[in-house]
Scaffold this motif. Structure first.
Motif, PDB file in Angstrom:
ATOM      1  N   TRP A  16       1.022  -1.078  -0.102  1.00  0.00           N
ATOM      2  CA  TRP A  16      -0.082   0.126   0.136  1.00  0.00           C
ATOM      3  C   TRP A  16       0.971   1.160   0.039  1.00  0.00           C
ATOM      4  N   GLU A  18       1.236   5.691   0.218  1.00  0.00           N
ATOM      5  CA  GLU A  18       0.438   7.001   0.528  1.00  0.00           C
ATOM      6  C   GLU A  18       1.267   8.209  -0.003  1.00  0.00           C
ATOM      7  N   PRO A  23      -3.179  14.833   1.661  1.00  0.00           N
ATOM      8  CA  PRO A  23      -3.679  14.145   2.611  1.00  0.00           C
ATOM      9  C   PRO A  23      -4.825  13.188   2.125  1.00  0.00           C
ATOM     10  N   GLY A  24      -5.069  11.972   2.772  1.00  0.00           N
ATOM     11  CA  GLY A  24      -5.902  10.933   2.089  1.00  0.00           C
ATOM     12  C   GLY A  24      -5.728  10.202   0.993  1.00  0.00           C
ATOM     13  N   CYS A  25      -4.733  10.589   0.308  1.00  0.00           N
ATOM     14  CA  CYS A  25      -4.642   9.871  -0.724  1.00  0.00           C
ATOM     15  C   CYS A  25      -3.623   8.554  -0.602  1.00  0.00           C
ATOM     16  N   VAL A  26      -4.495   7.625  -0.876  1.00  0.00           N
ATOM     17  CA  VAL A  26      -3.637   6.194  -0.513  1.00  0.00           C
ATOM     18  C   VAL A  26      -4.186   5.245  -1.524  1.00  0.00           C
ATOM     19  N   SER A  27      -3.453   4.104  -1.880  1.00  0.00           N
ATOM     20  CA  SER A  27      -4.055   3.077  -2.748  1.00  0.00           C
ATOM     21  C   SER A  27      -3.183   1.806  -2.375  1.00  0.00           C
ATOM     22  N   ALA A  42      -5.003   7.046  -7.923  1.00  0.00           N
ATOM     23  CA  ALA A  42      -5.523   7.760  -6.733  1.00  0.00           C
ATOM     24  C   ALA A  42      -5.152   9.216  -7.050  1.00  0.00           C
ATOM     25  N   CYS A  46      -7.376  12.541  -6.568  1.00  0.00           N
ATOM     26  CA  CYS A  46      -7.124  13.296  -5.447  1.00  0.00           C
ATOM     27  C   CYS A  46      -7.125  14.660  -6.026  1.00  0.00           C
TER      28      CYS A  46
END
Length: 67
Positions: A16, A18, A23-27, A42, A46
């Motif tokens: 995974w 980041e 902020p909050g951009c994950v996959s 992602a 974003c």
């Protein structure tokens, strides 16, 4: 555009990532190649921007791995 991506090994297998600058951009992905595709998607989502034209062979990528 260059964006720092931090890649982690997932406890259940796969990886995974980041993006600290977004902020909050994950996959996630089962392989690093799958993760690469997913995190790019992602980031585009974003930032709400259209993808660029495909890059020619030999394109240099920077990937930092956290181990």
């Amino acid at each position: 555009m260059q964006v720092k991506i931090i890649v982690h090994e997932a406890e259940e297998g796969g990886f995974w990532a980041e993006v600290p600058a977004i902020p909050g951009c994950v996959s996630q992905g089962e392989t690093l190649d799958e993760l690469d595709d997913n995190i790019r998607e992602a980031i585009l989502g974003c930032l709400s921007i259209e993808p660029l034209e495909p890059v020619s062979e030999g394109f240099e990528r920077t990937l930092e791995l956290a181990v």
